[in-house]
Scaffold this motif. Structure first.
Motif, PDB file in Angstrom:
ATOM      1  N   LYS A 220       0.863  -1.185   0.000  1.00 15.45           N
ATOM      2  CA  LYS A 220       0.000   0.000   0.000  1.00 15.45           C
ATOM      3  C   LYS A 220       0.899   1.234   0.000  1.00 15.45           C
ATOM      4  O   LYS A 220       1.896   1.277   0.718  1.00 15.45           O
ATOM      5  N   PRO A 221       0.532   2.242  -0.768  1.00 13.37           N
ATOM      6  CA  PRO A 221       1.338   3.461  -0.756  1.00 13.37           C
ATOM      7  C   PRO A 221       1.249   4.142   0.611  1.00 13.37           C
ATOM      8  O   PRO A 221       0.242   4.078   1.305  1.00 13.37           O
ATOM      9  N   ALA A 222       2.316   4.794   0.996  1.00 16.10           N
ATOM     10  CA  ALA A 222       2.369   5.479   2.280  1.00 16.10           C
ATOM     11  C   ALA A 222       1.480   6.723   2.243  1.00 16.10           C
ATOM     12  O   ALA A 222       1.401   7.420   1.244  1.00 16.10           O
ATOM     13  N   ASP A 223       0.799   6.986   3.349  1.00 18.51           N
ATOM     14  CA  ASP A 223      -0.038   8.179   3.467  1.00 18.51           C
ATOM     15  C   ASP A 223       0.831   9.303   4.029  1.00 18.51           C
ATOM     16  O   ASP A 223       1.178   9.312   5.207  1.00 18.51           O
ATOM     17  N   LEU A 224       1.218  10.242   3.152  1.00 16.07           N
ATOM     18  CA  LEU A 224       2.132  11.307   3.555  1.00 16.07           C
ATOM     19  C   LEU A 224       1.420  12.604   3.906  1.00 16.07           C
ATOM     20  O   LEU A 224       2.047  13.625   4.107  1.00 16.07           O
ATOM     21  N   SER A 225       0.099  12.585   3.993  1.00 14.66           N
ATOM     22  CA  SER A 225      -0.618  13.834   4.311  1.00 14.66           C
ATOM     23  C   SER A 225      -0.794  14.048   5.791  1.00 14.66           C
ATOM     24  O   SER A 225      -0.568  13.314   6.635  1.00 14.66           O
TER      25      SER A 225
END
Length: 84
Positions: free
Chosen positions: A79-84
């Motif tokens: 899963k892509p990292a949540d950078l927000s």
């Protein structure tokens, strides 16, 4: 496992007997009635010393070519990292 005890004199006079006995278990060699040395097979020594074989040596052992090895495919979901 058989344990054999030989005096130093017996060991010196009949080394082949000691070697045969070591294939069945440890051979205690005594000096003046007291244990002084232990004779082991190389397999038993390696087992006790924790000596590990290399992968190459293990795979080159006779009889291993007939062992089937078919590991299941690994399913990985990223899963892509949540950078927000």
């Amino acid at each position: 496992m058989a344990i054999t005890t030989l005096s130093s004199r017996e060991f010196n006079q009949d080394t082949s007997r000691a070697k045969k006995a070591a294939s069945k278990g440890p051979v205690f060699i005594t000096d003046r009635g007291k244990p002084a040395h232990v004779l082991l097979s190389i397999e038993e020594y390696q087992r006790l010393s924790g000596e590990r074989r290399s992968l190459l040596n293990s795979l080159s052992m006779p009889g291993l070519a007939c062992i089937e090895f078919d590991p299941p495919k690994l399913q990985i979901s990223v899963k892509p990292a949540d950078l927000s």
